[in-house]
Design an enzyme around this catalytic site. Structure first.
Site, mmCIF file in Angstrom:
data_model
loop_
_atom_site.group_PDB
_atom_site.id
_atom_site.type_symbol
_atom_site.label_atom_id
_atom_site.label_comp_id
_atom_site.label_asym_id
_atom_site.label_seq_id
_atom_site.Cartn_x
_atom_site.Cartn_y
_atom_site.Cartn_z
ATOM 1 C CD GLU A 265 108.434 75.220 39.026
ATOM 2 O OE1 GLU A 265 108.231 74.297 39.566
ATOM 3 O OE2 GLU A 265 107.462 75.510 38.020
ATOM 4 C CB CYS A 299 111.935 72.154 46.677
ATOM 5 S SG CYS A 299 112.796 71.807 45.422
HETATM 6 P P1 NAD Z 1 110.401 82.135 50.361
HETATM 7 O O1 NAD Z 1 109.167 82.248 49.701
HETATM 8 O O2 NAD Z 1 110.504 82.665 51.904
HETATM 9 O O3 NAD Z 1 111.390 83.026 49.718
HETATM 10 C C1 NAD Z 1 111.830 83.162 48.445
HETATM 11 C C2 NAD Z 1 112.192 84.526 47.865
HETATM 12 O O4 NAD Z 1 110.756 85.050 47.752
HETATM 13 C C3 NAD Z 1 112.944 85.164 48.634
HETATM 14 O O5 NAD Z 1 114.088 85.863 47.823
HETATM 15 C C4 NAD Z 1 112.212 86.237 49.269
HETATM 16 O O6 NAD Z 1 112.828 87.305 49.603
HETATM 17 C C5 NAD Z 1 111.191 86.592 48.330
HETATM 18 N N1 NAD Z 1 109.805 87.088 48.921
HETATM 19 C C6 NAD Z 1 109.486 87.081 49.844
HETATM 20 N N2 NAD Z 1 108.150 87.672 50.049
HETATM 21 C C7 NAD Z 1 107.806 88.133 48.857
HETATM 22 C C8 NAD Z 1 106.649 88.959 48.515
HETATM 23 N N3 NAD Z 1 105.840 89.248 49.011
HETATM 24 N N4 NAD Z 1 106.873 89.360 46.987
HETATM 25 C C9 NAD Z 1 108.139 88.787 46.323
HETATM 26 N N5 NAD Z 1 109.074 88.058 46.779
HETATM 27 C C10 NAD Z 1 109.030 87.890 48.150
HETATM 28 O O7 NAD Z 1 111.051 80.897 50.268
HETATM 29 P P2 NAD Z 1 112.463 80.305 51.014
HETATM 30 O O8 NAD Z 1 112.352 80.090 52.385
HETATM 31 O O9 NAD Z 1 113.515 81.226 50.376
HETATM 32 O O10 NAD Z 1 112.828 79.045 50.358
HETATM 33 C C11 NAD Z 1 112.335 77.915 50.672
HETATM 34 C C12 NAD Z 1 111.061 77.645 49.803
HETATM 35 O O11 NAD Z 1 111.405 77.245 48.267
HETATM 36 C C13 NAD Z 1 110.523 75.919 50.122
HETATM 37 O O12 NAD Z 1 109.054 75.977 50.335
HETATM 38 C C14 NAD Z 1 111.046 75.155 48.948
HETATM 39 O O13 NAD Z 1 110.342 73.813 48.911
HETATM 40 C C15 NAD Z 1 110.820 76.094 47.903
HETATM 41 N N6 NAD Z 1 111.869 75.602 46.862
HETATM 42 C C16 NAD Z 1 111.354 75.321 45.791
HETATM 43 C C17 NAD Z 1 112.019 74.745 44.611
HETATM 44 C C18 NAD Z 1 111.349 74.328 43.430
HETATM 45 O O14 NAD Z 1 112.041 73.929 42.344
HETATM 46 N N7 NAD Z 1 110.105 73.988 43.221
HETATM 47 C C19 NAD Z 1 113.296 74.771 44.617
HETATM 48 C C20 NAD Z 1 113.904 75.387 45.729
HETATM 49 C C21 NAD Z 1 113.318 75.928 46.920
#
Ligand code: NAD
Length: 495
Positions: A265, A299
């Site tokens: 997501e 989000c």
């Molecule tokens: P992000 O993608 O930077 O990080 C999310 C998670 O992924 C963190 O735990 C991070 O450490 C991990 N991560 C980073 N690189 C990775 C890799 N190569 N492999 C595996 N894991 C990795 O996102 P963020 O800044 O933490 O969150 C904000 C984003 O999340 C925004 O884009 C927001 O829209 C989205 N979001 C979506 C929903 C939804 O339900 N659609 C809900 C909340 C947030």
């Protein structure tokens, strides 16, 4: 709440090691989690997993799968219900941690922890609904059964913006379905993640079934996703990370005997359309609420307001006036409605978009953010007269920045709303039934709301998940979510 803030305020700065197999594991490095309102204040120090600990966590989860997958669904559901009870009991304490670590105003923290409780309750009851499978037809002389069974080890990767709700939701769905999990919280909110892990332990999740693995995505993410022991990845976060996970998970590695499932997501660039027939005061109030709740770091946040030309000036005026009344500050105070953004990188990113906006629209509210050393505060900002194709109208900013776009008519508004790679939430304010019915089918978003705000989806009431590049349409908090964490089996016996 004040007592909880004082209590948690006195407990800042402690250390939270990894949890693997029920044991606390110290790491060489650590992650200092900072208070975004006052970055000189350390909320806590979390362990910093490397591939070594990630390997250990995957191995432990693999070994624990046999017994946990044979535990009855009722017993697993009971543990989730107990966890919900513990969260209710510790609610104010959890809210206070959210205020310090997430920079959340009280009401946002409250909604978030309430959502975590709802997820636990909902998935527990969903498991009871699905435990014997679902009815199918049978032919004469045969008995046909269709039922679900656990998958294996799930890697649960969470973002920072709903550090209790999303981590709890993704992990509890996986666990109640009989899988073991390795939980990786965001590096920006690992302390909240540690509390979730503690609550699962206290509720009775057996040692080894749940691992708490704080760490940087850049250091352990690829390893966790690529490993042959990983059966599925449940991810919520940015589009960029989600697409990378999807790609890596698709590659078969040595000893891998399944196609990994990815539940991802991701981001949004959510639009609210205001039609010429709309209740303009309500529309303006809901745009402001949806755009600036948790500083636009949802989000589902409204980041585009698409206004019918005939009501453009009036709605814009009302939105600016209301947004100007928001109180920005450190969310320890009850009356603050807009807190800081989460981190220095996020502060820099949002500030960068505010600069870009100067060439792409007219700034009718907001000023340049101050010095991040004094807290990562970004004032509510509105750009008017933005072209639908502009960068600030197309890319996810994830901060308190709203782009206001003029549409010729309703058709044009819908076209503008849909002309975006994301498709998470969207809203239409209108009294025109025909327009609403068109939007019901044609608005390209997983969650579409009419004549109300577009954030704050309720578990079990508004199943949540995106279309397009917003995700795999998994619909958290909905009836199709749990089966994504299980394998369906058909067993037929001839009499
Ligand atoms: P992000 O993608 O930077 O990080 C999310 C998670 O992924 C963190 O735990 C991070 O450490 C991990 N991560 C980073 N690189 C990775 C890799 N190569 N492999 C595996 N894991 C990795 O996102 P963020 O800044 O933490 O969150 C904000 C984003 O999340 C925004 O884009 C927001 O829209 C989205 N979001 C979506 C929903 C939804 O339900 N659609 C809900 C909340 C947030």
């Amino acid at each position: 709440m004040r007592a909880a803030l004082a209590g948690v305020g006195g407990a800042l700065g402690r250390s939270y090691p990894l949890i693997v197999g029920g044991k606390r594991i110290e790491t060489d490095g650590e992650i200092a989690s900072l208070d975004p309102s006052d970055p000189s204040r350390v909320v806590g120090y979390a362990g910093r997993a490397t591939e070594r600990e990630a390997d250990m966590a995957l191995q432990t989860a693999t070994e624990a799968f046999g017994s946990w997958s044979r535990t009855t669904p009722e017993a697993r559901a009971r543990i989730m219900l107990r966890a919900a009870g513990i969260m209710r009991r510790r609610k104010f304490e959890l809210l206070a941690w959210e205020v310090y670590e997430g920079g959340k105003p009280w009401s946002e923290a409250d909604a978030q922890v309430a959502e975590a409780i709802d997820f636990l309750e909902y998935y527990a009851r969903e498991m009871l609904r699905l435990k014997d499978g679902v009815p199918i037809y049978a032919v004469p002389g045969e008995e046909s059964r269709y039922f679900y069974q656990p998958m294996g080890v799930g890697v649960v990767i969470a973002p920072w913006n709903f550090p209790t709700a999303i981590l709890t939701g993704m992990a509890s769905a996986a666990l109640v379905a009989g899988n073991t999990v390795v939980m990786k919280p965001s590096e920006f909110t690992p302390i909240t993640g540690a509390l979730v892990a503690e609550i699962f332990e206290e509720a009775g999740v057996p040692d080894g079934v749940m691992g708490y693995l704080p760490g940087y995505g850049s250091e352990i993410g690829d390893y966790l996703v690529s490993d042959a022991r990983t059966r599925f990845v449940s991810f919520t976060g940015s589009m960029k990370t989600g697409l990378r996970i999807n790609e890596l998970a698709a590659r078969q590695v040595e000893r891998q005997r399944w196609i990994k499932r990815v539940i991802a997501e991701m981001g949004g660039k959510d639009a609210m359309i205001v039609d010429d027939s709309a209740d303009l005061d309500s529309a303006a109030a809901d745009i402001v609420k949806s755009a600036y709740g948790y500083s636009g770091q949802k989000c589902s946040a409204a980041s585009r307001a698409i206004l019918h030309a005939d009501v453009y000036d009036e709605v814009l005026g009302k939105v600016v006036e209301r947004a100007r009344g928001l109180k920005i500050g450190a969310p320890e105070s009850a009356d603050v409605s807009v807190g800081p953004v989460i981190s220095e990188p996020q502060f820099e990113k949002v500030s960068g978009y505010i600069d870009v906006g100067k060439d792409e629209g007219e700034r009718v509210l907001g000023e340049d953010p101050g010095d991040p050393k004094n807290g990562y505060f970004v004032p509510p900002t509105i750009y008017a007269g933005v072209d639908p194709g502009a960068k600030i109208a197309q890319e996810e900013i994830f901060g308190p920045v709203l782009s206001v776009i003029r549409a010729r008519d309703f058709d044009d508004a819908l076209k503008i709303a849909n002309d975006n790679p994301y498709g998470l939430t969207g809203g239409v304010y209108s009294r025109n039934r025909e327009h609403l019915e068109r939007a019901r089918h044609e608005f390209k978003a997983g969650n579409v709301y009419f004549n109300r705000g577009i954030t704050g989806a309720l578990v079990g009431v508004q199943p949540f998940g995106g279309l397009g590049l917003s995700g795999t349409d998994s619909k958290a908090g909905g009836p199709d979510y749990l089966p994504l964490h299980m394998l369906a089996r058909t067993v037929v016996e001839r009499f």
